[in-house]
Design a protein around this motif. Sequence first.
Motif, PDB file in Angstrom:
ATOM      1  N   LEU A 178      37.284  -2.537  63.939  1.00  0.00           N
ATOM      2  CA  LEU A 178      36.335  -2.455  64.925  1.00  0.00           C
ATOM      3  C   LEU A 178      36.657  -2.228  66.206  1.00  0.00           C
ATOM      4  O   LEU A 178      35.907  -1.684  67.132  1.00  0.00           O
ATOM      5  CB  LEU A 178      35.674  -4.002  64.755  1.00  0.00           C
ATOM      6  N   ILE A 179      37.846  -2.773  66.858  1.00  0.00           N
ATOM      7  CA  ILE A 179      38.227  -2.317  67.920  1.00  0.00           C
ATOM      8  C   ILE A 179      38.394  -0.617  68.116  1.00  0.00           C
ATOM      9  O   ILE A 179      38.125  -0.159  69.235  1.00  0.00           O
ATOM     10  CB  ILE A 179      39.485  -2.839  68.254  1.00  0.00           C
ATOM     11  N   VAL A 180      39.155  -0.310  67.190  1.00  0.00           N
ATOM     12  CA  VAL A 180      39.470   1.371  67.225  1.00  0.00           C
ATOM     13  C   VAL A 180      38.060   2.028  67.244  1.00  0.00           C
ATOM     14  O   VAL A 180      38.122   3.170  67.956  1.00  0.00           O
ATOM     15  CB  VAL A 180      40.316   1.668  66.007  1.00  0.00           C
ATOM     16  N   ARG A 181      37.087   1.645  66.422  1.00  0.00           N
ATOM     17  CA  ARG A 181      35.892   2.594  66.258  1.00  0.00           C
ATOM     18  C   ARG A 181      35.075   2.409  67.527  1.00  0.00           C
ATOM     19  O   ARG A 181      34.406   3.306  67.934  1.00  0.00           O
ATOM     20  CB  ARG A 181      35.056   1.713  65.288  1.00  0.00           C
ATOM     21  N   ASN A 182      35.273   1.228  68.217  1.00  0.00           N
ATOM     22  CA  ASN A 182      34.450   1.029  69.601  1.00  0.00           C
ATOM     23  C   ASN A 182      35.081   1.983  70.730  1.00  0.00           C
ATOM     24  O   ASN A 182      34.525   2.741  71.070  1.00  0.00           O
ATOM     25  CB  ASN A 182      34.461  -0.199  70.079  1.00  0.00           C
ATOM     26  N   TRP A 183      36.582   2.177  70.510  1.00  0.00           N
ATOM     27  CA  TRP A 183      37.393   2.833  71.449  1.00  0.00           C
ATOM     28  C   TRP A 183      37.072   4.398  71.052  1.00  0.00           C
ATOM     29  O   TRP A 183      36.621   5.327  72.056  1.00  0.00           O
ATOM     30  CB  TRP A 183      38.614   2.512  71.176  1.00  0.00           C
ATOM     31  N   PHE A 184      36.951   4.717  69.912  1.00  0.00           N
ATOM     32  CA  PHE A 184      36.489   6.080  69.478  1.00  0.00           C
ATOM     33  C   PHE A 184      35.054   6.420  70.033  1.00  0.00           C
ATOM     34  O   PHE A 184      35.040   7.642  70.473  1.00  0.00           O
ATOM     35  CB  PHE A 184      36.497   6.414  67.787  1.00  0.00           C
ATOM     36  N   ARG A 185      34.231   5.475  69.790  1.00  0.00           N
ATOM     37  CA  ARG A 185      32.654   5.800  70.223  1.00  0.00           C
ATOM     38  C   ARG A 185      32.750   6.056  71.941  1.00  0.00           C
ATOM     39  O   ARG A 185      32.225   7.202  72.379  1.00  0.00           O
ATOM     40  CB  ARG A 185      31.718   4.683  70.247  1.00  0.00           C
ATOM     41  N   GLU A 186      33.577   5.365  72.688  1.00  0.00           N
ATOM     42  CA  GLU A 186      33.541   5.172  74.200  1.00  0.00           C
ATOM     43  C   GLU A 186      34.210   6.771  74.490  1.00  0.00           C
ATOM     44  O   GLU A 186      33.969   7.373  75.551  1.00  0.00           O
ATOM     45  CB  GLU A 186      34.734   4.212  74.706  1.00  0.00           C
ATOM     46  N   THR A 187      35.089   7.325  73.403  1.00  0.00           N
ATOM     47  CA  THR A 187      36.025   8.231  73.999  1.00  0.00           C
ATOM     48  C   THR A 187      35.342   9.583  73.644  1.00  0.00           C
ATOM     49  O   THR A 187      35.198  10.626  74.506  1.00  0.00           O
ATOM     50  CB  THR A 187      37.429   8.403  73.044  1.00  0.00           C
ATOM     51  N   PHE A 188      34.513   9.514  72.499  1.00  0.00           N
ATOM     52  CA  PHE A 188      34.026  10.986  72.060  1.00  0.00           C
ATOM     53  C   PHE A 188      32.369  10.830  72.211  1.00  0.00           C
ATOM     54  O   PHE A 188      31.745  11.960  71.811  1.00  0.00           O
ATOM     55  CB  PHE A 188      34.332  11.246  70.413  1.00  0.00           C
ATOM     56  N   SER A 189      31.660   9.973  72.632  1.00  0.00           N
ATOM     57  CA  SER A 189      30.348   9.956  72.722  1.00  0.00           C
ATOM     58  C   SER A 189      29.660  10.814  73.450  1.00  0.00           C
ATOM     59  O   SER A 189      28.641  11.477  73.164  1.00  0.00           O
ATOM     60  CB  SER A 189      29.707   8.552  73.276  1.00  0.00           C
TER      61      SER A 189
END
Length: 272
Positions: A178-189
């Motif tokens: 969940l933490i990593v997915r949120n970071w991915f979203r912030e990084t690549f959105s």
Amino acid sequence: MTDYDEQKQSFEVKGWCRFPFDKALAEWVGGALPHARATMTDPAFASWYRYQDTWFAGVNALPNDGTGAVPGGPPLSGQAVDFIRSALNLPEIGMTLPWDRAQVSVCFPGYPKRMAGESDAVFNFRVKRDAAHVDGLLREGPDRRRRLKEYHAFILGIPMVDFSTDAAPFALWEGSHLIVRNWFRETFSAVPVAQWGEVDITEGYQRIRRHVFDTCRRITLHARPGEVYLAHRHALHGMAPWANTATAGPDGRMIAYFRPAIPDRTLWLNAA
């Protein structure tokens, strides 16, 4: 609550779930085991031995086809495959979405012995932090910068032989997905999908990994032949050292790992 509901809840909240003995899976293991053993003496895969021969990485070494079947064996099937098709909304797995060639990961007593030229920091990270990583983030270039290059749908771990719970088990930080997915979203959105692999994420990855170490519970997973565990594609995970009390047969700690690629990158980013 049914077993299916418990497994789905565990996968969504903790980032993993386990499945009990399954006759169909046990039959698959029986057919695949001779082929898995053969990879370890195949000269084509000799370069996969690591850490003074205490780990055979065996990436994509199993000669299975897109259905998961090895020559002379059955397609990959059973409760876990049904769960993936239903709960993970991947009904095409093993059909139009093929299984990848499985990794044959084999550990032996003493893992991990130090590799020649390995720094203290790298060796200690493997010993003390299980070489924890998120799949698909590869080092590139002379500066070894991290970039997103692979898009796996999940990690399916299938033990091929019996071994003790402390024989270099699969380690995972619960809730890290969940933490990593949120970071991915912030990084690549805000980045076009076609350019995701160009983004240098080295510092962000190191920061989010430290955050996971500080906030998430580390567990280890164990199963016997005919059983299986499933880990979320965004979960921070690794492989623990071989304990002094660990036991295994002559095959060592042998696990087949499937990580099929997911073609829809936005699904990879946003799906549960």
